[in-house]
Design a protein around this motif. Structure first.
Motif, mmCIF file in Angstrom:
data_model
loop_
_atom_site.group_PDB
_atom_site.id
_atom_site.type_symbol
_atom_site.label_atom_id
_atom_site.label_comp_id
_atom_site.label_asym_id
_atom_site.label_seq_id
_atom_site.Cartn_x
_atom_site.Cartn_y
_atom_site.Cartn_z
ATOM 1 N N ALA A 43 0.829 -1.208 0.000
ATOM 2 C CA ALA A 43 0.000 0.000 0.000
ATOM 3 C C ALA A 43 0.861 1.254 0.000
ATOM 4 C CB ALA A 43 -0.936 -0.007 1.201
ATOM 5 N N ARG A 48 -3.211 -1.019 -4.447
ATOM 6 C CA ARG A 48 -4.451 -1.221 -3.695
ATOM 7 C C ARG A 48 -4.625 -2.706 -3.386
ATOM 8 N NH1 ARG A 48 -8.410 2.993 -4.428
ATOM 9 N NH2 ARG A 48 -7.691 4.643 -5.820
ATOM 10 N N SER A 69 -9.661 -1.952 6.260
ATOM 11 C CA SER A 69 -10.125 -1.618 4.916
ATOM 12 C C SER A 69 -11.426 -0.829 4.963
ATOM 13 C CB SER A 69 -10.346 -2.894 4.100
ATOM 14 O OG SER A 69 -10.894 -2.594 2.834
ATOM 15 N N LEU A 213 -12.077 1.328 -9.565
ATOM 16 C CA LEU A 213 -10.815 1.789 -9.004
ATOM 17 C C LEU A 213 -9.884 2.381 -10.053
ATOM 18 C CD1 LEU A 213 -10.089 -1.214 -6.595
ATOM 19 C CD2 LEU A 213 -10.906 1.074 -5.956
#
Length: 274
Positions: A43, A48, A69, A213
């Motif tokens: 991260a 991700r 999360s 995303l």
């Protein structure tokens, strides 16, 4: 401890997609400190982490909290896209209950009685089990009903099946041969043969999450241990099977790491994000 197999030269990925049971989770349903540290390292490097699991959203929520999360998670074998930060489903597909009953009838015509359970749709959906069904994960909450008709009281995301004598591979093979387009048949763990909406797989859920995303398949590495992870491996650029994985998944994996008990995910992420 199994040694990792040869791997591709690539060293960076924007998305790390992990299964839970048999993969990121240890056998006691916990995360190792090493795995958590490796995810944190990836991260910090800008990657991700996306959980892609067969567990329904209600059974995933506490684990996402442990991971810290607040983003997306693919649940229910791809039938649910869950937003942990807002505690809501952004997308879900239910399995038609009449089709599910028909599919079970076709399977029982071939192999005799099976025992069934269902995961209800929604972030507060229950797992219902009929008499004779034994939960493969005894730590997961379930509500026992008196007879099968009660399984269909509310919309469901999938059906779980067990047979008193057939192996998971044998039951899954028979189910695939007779169910046809009524449902997608998957095998996601010991004692876990499942019926889910036709065409829905971990890959469809992963692709949907990745689009949200802004991440491409070629920037994704995926980790898994069972045949239900095969579509995810087909979609992602690089598929990593655990040492404890089913032979069908190992056969299509780009790499085999150590087991979930031996921090197999961490072994790879530490290499990719030194």
């Amino acid at each position: 401890m199994a040694a990792p197999t040869a791997y591709a030269a690539r060293t960076t990925y924007a998305l790390v997609a992990t299964d839970l049971d048999g993969t990121l989770l240890r056998g006691d349903d916990t995360f190792s400190d090493r795995s958590l540290a490796a995810l944190a390292r990836s991260a910090r490097a800008g990657a991700r982490h996306l959980v892609v699991t067969g567990r329904p959203a209600p059974r995933v929520r506490p684990l996402l909290a442990e991971l810290g999360s607040t983003g997306l998670a693919v649940c229910g074998q791809g039938a649910q896209l869950y937003d942990a930060g807002r505690d809501r489903l952004l997308w879900s597909v239910t399995l038609d209950r009449e089709l599910a009953e028909t599919a079970i009838g076709k399977i029982e015509a071939e192999v005799g009685q099976v025992y069934a359970a269902v995961d209800q749709d929604g972030v507060h959906g229950l797992t219902l089990i009929e008499p004779g069904y034994l939960m493969p994960h005894p730590t997961l909450p379930a509500v026992r009903v008196g007879w099968r008709d009660e399984l269909w009281a509310e919309p469901i995301s999938k059906v779980l099946l067990r047979h008193p004598s057939l192996s998971d591979d044998e039951l899954a093979s028979v189910a695939r041969s007779v169910v046809g387009s009524l449902a997608t048949v998957t095998m996601s763990g010991p004692g876990t043969v499942e019926l889910q909406p036709c065409g829905v797989t971990k890959a469809t859920g992963l692709a949907l999450a990745a689009r949200r995303l802004g991440v491409r398949a070629e920037d994704t590495i995926a980790f898994g241990d069972m045949p239900n992870d095969i579509p995810m491996f087909d979609w992602a650029a690089h598929g990593v099977a655990m040492a404890n994985a089913h032979p069908e998944l190992k056969a299509v994996a780009d790499e085999v790491t150590t087991s979930n008990e031996d921090d197999g995910i961490a072994v790879v992420l530490e290499r990719l994000f030194p």
